[in-house]
Design an enzyme around this catalytic site. Structure first.
Site, short mmCIF file in Angstrom:
data_model
loop_
_atom_site.label_atom_id
_atom_site.label_comp_id
_atom_site.label_asym_id
_atom_site.label_seq_id
_atom_site.Cartn_x
_atom_site.Cartn_y
_atom_site.Cartn_z
N ARG A 201 11.69 82.99 58.32
CA ARG A 201 11.49 81.62 57.87
C ARG A 201 11.19 81.64 56.38
O ARG A 201 10.61 82.61 55.85
CB ARG A 201 10.31 80.97 58.62
CG ARG A 201 10.61 80.73 60.11
CD ARG A 201 11.62 79.61 60.31
NE ARG A 201 11.91 79.35 61.71
CZ ARG A 201 12.96 79.85 62.36
NH1 ARG A 201 13.80 80.65 61.73
NH2 ARG A 201 13.16 79.55 63.63
N GLU A 230 13.63 73.75 52.86
CA GLU A 230 15.04 73.46 53.19
C GLU A 230 15.26 71.97 53.37
O GLU A 230 14.39 71.26 53.88
CB GLU A 230 15.40 74.19 54.49
CG GLU A 230 15.34 75.70 54.36
CD GLU A 230 15.61 76.43 55.67
OE1 GLU A 230 15.87 75.76 56.69
OE2 GLU A 230 15.55 77.68 55.67
N HIS A 248 20.88 78.58 56.16
CA HIS A 248 20.21 78.77 57.45
C HIS A 248 21.23 78.79 58.59
O HIS A 248 21.16 78.01 59.53
CB HIS A 248 19.17 77.68 57.68
CG HIS A 248 18.10 78.10 58.65
ND1 HIS A 248 16.82 77.61 58.61
CD2 HIS A 248 18.11 78.97 59.69
CE1 HIS A 248 16.09 78.14 59.59
NE2 HIS A 248 16.88 78.98 60.25
#
Length: 282
Positions: A201, A230, A248
């Site tokens: 993450r 993000e 991602h």
């Protein structure tokens, strides 16, 4: 099978939504305003399905008195690039191979020392793959697993792991203890020839310190599938040639997403049948 009221938080996978609708009593959270939905159906929801972006927060959990299980449609996977493949691709597309000749030499991946933060399911998958390239594997996590992984070297701190790695892969869960686990000190230990790979993450890495280390040459390179905020990516990273940036998409294949959906469904069915969950988090 006993009817299970399942609340799907977002339409992130058509196959999963279809199968949930077929096997259970499905509620689609996005179709009704939150408060209106909770007034009408809170007592009927026994399961929630979310992912890394749409999770069950404390307020939602508290609002669902019959909730028994939360299933997550989420996973990460490794992407390591030392051979400068994106840069070499741009070199060919720009016609530079013809006009300037052969592309600059790069470094091979085989034999590189790979350190993995978190030797869970994803970390083990990374280790298995890099072993095929004759890469010595080291790891850091809360406990050493010498009996299970006798050929891997354990380091009790991330700084020690980084100092003994050419490539550092972040594959651990995100929690209060692992937030910014890759600090300035860790990046300094990895050094100007080291490569940082984050498939966990974004907040695992102190992003501001990473950008500065890459710009100053104190960190050799980075492969990033995740970011702290993000979809906002630090502007400085966009112009760097020593980073590979992905939106991602570590699990972004049809096959992987179907497997993720099947795992969610399998966990829900196991719960209904009072069988052990396939992937419990306790």
């Amino acid at each position: 099978m006993e009817s299970l009221g399942v609340l799907l938080l977002h339409p992130f996978n058509a196959y999963l939504e279809q199968e949930l609708d077929r096997r259970f009593r499905l509620y689609r959270f996005w179709e009704t305003p939150r408060e209106e939905f909770l007034r009408a159906h809170a007592g009927a929801v026994r399961a929630v399905v979310g992912n890394a972006s749409y999770g069950a927060d404390a307020a939602l959990i508290d609002a669902l008195p019959a909730l028994e299980i939360v299933a997550s449609f989420s996973v990460g996977i490794d992407r390591v690039d030392l051979a400068k493949i994106p840069q070499a691709d741009r070199y060919v597309r720009a016609g530079l191979w013809k006009s300037r000749g052969d592309y600059t030499l790069t470094t091979r991946f085989s034999g590189k020392r790979v350190g993995i933060i978190g030797l869970g399911r994803i970390g083990q998958a990374v280790a298995k793959r890099v072993e095929a390239f004759d890469c010595p594997v080291s790891y850091h996590q809360r406990t050493e697993q010498r009996a299970t992984y006798p050929s891997y070297t354990y380091y009790p701190s991330v700084v020690e792991l980084a100092a003994n790695s050419d490539v550092l892969v972040v594959a651990c869960p995100l929690n209060a203890q692992t937030r910014h686990i890759v600090s300035r000190e860790v990046m300094e230990a990895l050094g100007p020839s080291g490569v940082l790979i984050n498939v966990g993450r974004g907040p695992h890495v102190d992003e501001r310190e990473m950008v500065a280390a890459l710009a100053d040459g104190r960190l050799g390179g980075a492969g990033l599938d995740v970011f702290e905020d993000e979809p906002n990516v630090p502007e400085a990273l966009l112009g760097m040639d020593n980073v590979v940036l992905l939106p991602h998409v570590g699990s972004g294949t049809n096959e992987t997403r179907k497997a993720m959906a099947d795992l969610v469904l399998g966990n829900l069915e196991a719960h209904v049948l009072s069988k052990p969950l396939l992937t419990p988090v306790v």
